[in-house]
Design a protein around this motif. Structure first.
Motif, PDB file in Angstrom:
ATOM      1  N   THR A   1      -2.629  -2.241 -30.663  1.00  0.00           N
ATOM      2  CA  THR A   1      -1.435  -1.312 -30.452  1.00  0.00           C
ATOM      3  C   THR A   1       0.511  -1.340 -30.887  1.00  0.00           C
ATOM      4  O   THR A   1       1.039  -1.186 -30.980  1.00  0.00           O
ATOM      5  N   GLY A   2       0.135  -2.490 -29.717  1.00  0.00           N
ATOM      6  CA  GLY A   2       1.824  -2.836 -29.412  1.00  0.00           C
ATOM      7  C   GLY A   2       2.906  -1.563 -28.420  1.00  0.00           C
ATOM      8  O   GLY A   2       3.617  -1.852 -28.174  1.00  0.00           O
ATOM      9  N   ALA A   3       1.611  -1.048 -28.061  1.00  0.00           N
ATOM     10  CA  ALA A   3       1.992   0.308 -26.741  1.00  0.00           C
ATOM     11  C   ALA A   3       2.167  -0.735 -25.140  1.00  0.00           C
ATOM     12  O   ALA A   3       0.841  -1.156 -25.672  1.00  0.00           O
ATOM     13  N   TYR A   4       2.152   0.515 -24.613  1.00  0.00           N
ATOM     14  CA  TYR A   4       1.503   0.260 -22.759  1.00  0.00           C
ATOM     15  C   TYR A   4       1.714   1.281 -22.042  1.00  0.00           C
ATOM     16  O   TYR A   4       2.352   2.226 -22.418  1.00  0.00           O
ATOM     17  N   GLU A   5       1.040   0.555 -20.739  1.00  0.00           N
ATOM     18  CA  GLU A   5       1.088   1.487 -19.437  1.00  0.00           C
ATOM     19  C   GLU A   5       1.828   0.779 -18.645  1.00  0.00           C
ATOM     20  O   GLU A   5       1.607  -0.271 -18.405  1.00  0.00           O
ATOM     21  N   VAL A   6       2.170   1.901 -18.073  1.00  0.00           N
ATOM     22  CA  VAL A   6       2.923   1.263 -16.917  1.00  0.00           C
ATOM     23  C   VAL A   6       2.640   1.734 -15.734  1.00  0.00           C
ATOM     24  O   VAL A   6       2.404   2.753 -15.810  1.00  0.00           O
ATOM     25  N   GLU A   7       3.273   1.253 -14.806  1.00  0.00           N
ATOM     26  CA  GLU A   7       2.288   0.263 -13.937  1.00  0.00           C
ATOM     27  C   GLU A   7       2.638   2.112 -12.493  1.00  0.00           C
ATOM     28  O   GLU A   7       4.106   1.596 -12.132  1.00  0.00           O
ATOM     29  N   TYR A   8       1.683   2.978 -11.577  1.00  0.00           N
ATOM     30  CA  TYR A   8       3.510   3.756 -10.500  1.00  0.00           C
ATOM     31  C   TYR A   8       2.329   3.217  -9.471  1.00  0.00           C
ATOM     32  O   TYR A   8       0.821   3.631  -9.409  1.00  0.00           O
ATOM     33  N   GLU A   9       3.278   3.194  -8.465  1.00  0.00           N
ATOM     34  CA  GLU A   9       2.598   3.345  -6.973  1.00  0.00           C
ATOM     35  C   GLU A   9       2.226   4.169  -5.792  1.00  0.00           C
ATOM     36  O   GLU A   9       3.783   4.468  -6.202  1.00  0.00           O
ATOM     37  N   LEU A  10       2.106   4.151  -4.855  1.00  0.00           N
ATOM     38  CA  LEU A  10       2.350   5.205  -4.195  1.00  0.00           C
ATOM     39  C   LEU A  10       1.790   4.484  -2.809  1.00  0.00           C
ATOM     40  O   LEU A  10       0.777   3.915  -2.512  1.00  0.00           O
ATOM     41  N   LEU A  11       2.622   4.165  -1.548  1.00  0.00           N
ATOM     42  CA  LEU A  11       2.604   3.493  -1.076  1.00  0.00           C
ATOM     43  C   LEU A  11       2.077   4.169   0.621  1.00  0.00           C
ATOM     44  O   LEU A  11       2.220   5.271  -0.019  1.00  0.00           O
ATOM     45  N   PRO A  12       1.620   4.094   1.739  1.00  0.00           N
ATOM     46  CA  PRO A  12       0.713   4.759   2.543  1.00  0.00           C
ATOM     47  C   PRO A  12       2.419   5.668   2.931  1.00  0.00           C
ATOM     48  O   PRO A  12       2.886   4.991   3.292  1.00  0.00           O
ATOM     49  N   PRO A  13       2.467   6.578   4.121  1.00  0.00           N
ATOM     50  CA  PRO A  13       3.170   6.939   4.773  1.00  0.00           C
ATOM     51  C   PRO A  13       3.919   5.752   5.806  1.00  0.00           C
ATOM     52  O   PRO A  13       2.669   4.192   5.946  1.00  0.00           O
ATOM     53  N   SER A  14       4.741   6.113   5.947  1.00  0.00           N
ATOM     54  CA  SER A  14       5.824   4.968   6.980  1.00  0.00           C
ATOM     55  C   SER A  14       5.416   3.491   6.272  1.00  0.00           C
ATOM     56  O   SER A  14       5.741   2.288   7.029  1.00  0.00           O
ATOM     57  N   THR A  15       5.784   3.341   5.225  1.00  0.00           N
ATOM     58  CA  THR A  15       5.838   2.536   3.831  1.00  0.00           C
ATOM     59  C   THR A  15       6.741   2.624   3.255  1.00  0.00           C
ATOM     60  O   THR A  15       6.740   3.812   2.527  1.00  0.00           O
ATOM     61  N   ALA A  16       7.558   1.847   2.251  1.00  0.00           N
ATOM     62  CA  ALA A  16       8.674   1.805   1.540  1.00  0.00           C
ATOM     63  C   ALA A  16       8.639   0.903   0.799  1.00  0.00           C
ATOM     64  O   ALA A  16       8.307  -0.260   1.119  1.00  0.00           O
ATOM     65  N   ARG A  17       9.756   0.517   0.014  1.00  0.00           N
ATOM     66  CA  ARG A  17       9.320  -0.725  -1.151  1.00  0.00           C
ATOM     67  C   ARG A  17      11.315  -0.779  -0.938  1.00  0.00           C
ATOM     68  O   ARG A  17      12.027  -0.112  -1.168  1.00  0.00           O
ATOM     69  N   HIS A  18      11.094  -2.403  -0.936  1.00  0.00           N
ATOM     70  CA  HIS A  18      12.830  -2.766  -1.015  1.00  0.00           C
ATOM     71  C   HIS A  18      12.706  -3.667  -1.897  1.00  0.00           C
ATOM     72  O   HIS A  18      12.320  -4.800  -1.330  1.00  0.00           O
TER      73      HIS A  18
END
Length: 375
Positions: free
Chosen positions: A171-188
């Motif tokens: 279709t030319g469209a995209y699905e965007v991935e979202y994530e949730l990390l566990p408690p005491s976890t972060a992304r840098h």
């Protein structure tokens, strides 16, 4: 409205079918679901029986479907969670790089939207995810045009991972991935900052040996590379277990994991209480505190903010504990100017105290303390 959030039962396939068909008639169904109402209507009863059994309390544990049940027994919302491992066949989206769960089939009837039903369903889905062995994140996909759904996911704590996949059907469209990390976890940036698991002792060993090969190791660590290298596997297994999120207690080791899975840095915290008597460094413990030790970031990752991310994640874990920790403490050698500058930037303050924490024979190590933020 008082709702009960629960897992479906294996014999409730007709209710599962009815709610799915209702979802597929929603005006935004084309943005949220891969199948059409016509496709679902045509499926035989056995399909719905198998689907319901797999997602039920008596299923194999690879799928779990939650529903919101109204006082009159009517189902008004649902969410399904799929367990995905790197070795599994891909159902949709990018292959799993880590053990994870995947949230799909999200739907709440129009008349209960805004009532908190979706929040309750997601809480159940996420809480169940963290009970599954080895799960390191929860992910979902949202159509790039489904702004209402994306806003909810962000409010719940999901963040875009940076990945997206084409919507099936060219279709030319995209699905965007979202994530949730566990408690005491972060992304840098591209790194995930998290607590270690008990089965990661070989990686704990490798990173420790890398730290002990650093030119500044004699100023920062008590043991030498040769001493650490000679330690048996049992030592490292016990060390990893003690600092792990799954089997540890009052010790926690955090690592910064790069996109390729390698560990780029680490920090460890020890909880110490007055009833313990003496601290890790031998002085009297007068208030609930943590001692911060084992700080290391590989040379190629320095000046990237990783040490800040490691400390932030570790201290969030510390301040959330029930013991009422009042301060975090660490020692830095008087000649380790770079480390001292980093600790001051993080809010640690020199107390004037000195100790011989690395066994040099002289009290060359300066005490720094960070007081608990005001509640």
């Amino acid at each position: 409205m008082s709702l009960v959030i629960r897992t479906v039962l294996a014999d409730e396939w007709e209710k599962v079918r009815e709610l799915r068909l209702a979802a597929l008639q929603d005006p935004v169904a084309h943005l949220a679901f891969l199948e059409t109402h016509e496709d679902a209507v045509a499926r035989p009863d056995d399909f719905w029986r198998e689907r319901t059994a797999n997602g039920s309390t008596t299923g194999a544990g690879r799928v779990r479907q939650f529903v919101a049940e109204a006082p009159d027994g009517r189902w008004v919302g649902t969410v399904t969670v799929l367990v995905e491992r790197p070795t599994d066949e891909v159902r949709f989206g990018d292959p799993a790089k880590v053990d994870q769960t995947h949230v799909v089939g999200v739907y709440v009837r129009p008349e209960v939207r805004g009532s908190g039903a979706i929040d309750a369903l997601f809480r159940a889905a996420v809480e169940w995810s963290w009970t599954v062995a080895g799960i390191r994140r929860v992910r979902l996909y949202v159509h790039e045009e489904n702004a209402r759904a994306a806003a909810f996911y962000r409010r719940f704590g999901f963040v875009p991972s940076g990945e997206r996949v084409p919507v099936p059907g060219d279709t030319g469209a995209y699905e965007v991935e979202y994530e949730l990390l566990p408690p005491s976890t972060a992304r840098h940036g591209g790194h995930v900052v998290r607590a270690i698991r008990s089965d990661e002792w070989e990686r704990v060993r490798e990173l420790r040996l890398a730290a002990l090969r650093d030119p500044l190791a004699p100023l920062a660590f008590v043991e030498s590379y040769e001493e650490a290298e000679a330690r048996p596997d049992g030592f490292w297994q016990e060390r990893a277990e003690g600092g792990s999120e799954d089997r540890g207690g009052r010790i926690r080791q955090f690592v910064a994991e790069a996109p390729d899975g390698s560990w780029a840095g680490t920090v460890t915290v020890f909880v110490e209480l007055p009833e313990d008597g003496r601290s890790l460094f031998g002085d009297e413990v007068t208030v609930p505190q943590v001692d911060v030790v084992g700080v290391y970031v590989r040379p190629e990752a320095r000046a990237s903010g990783l040490v800040d991310a490691l400390f932030t994640t570790a201290l969030e874990w510390v301040w959330a504990r029930d013991e009422g920790i009042e301060r975090a403490r660490l020692y830095v050698h008087e000649e380790n100017v770079r480390a001292a500058a980093a600790y001051r930037r993080l809010g640690f303050v020199a107390t004037g105290g000195r100790a011989d924490t690395v066994g040099s024979g002289e009290p060359h190590d300066l005490e720094y303390v960070l007081e608990r933020p005001a509640r």
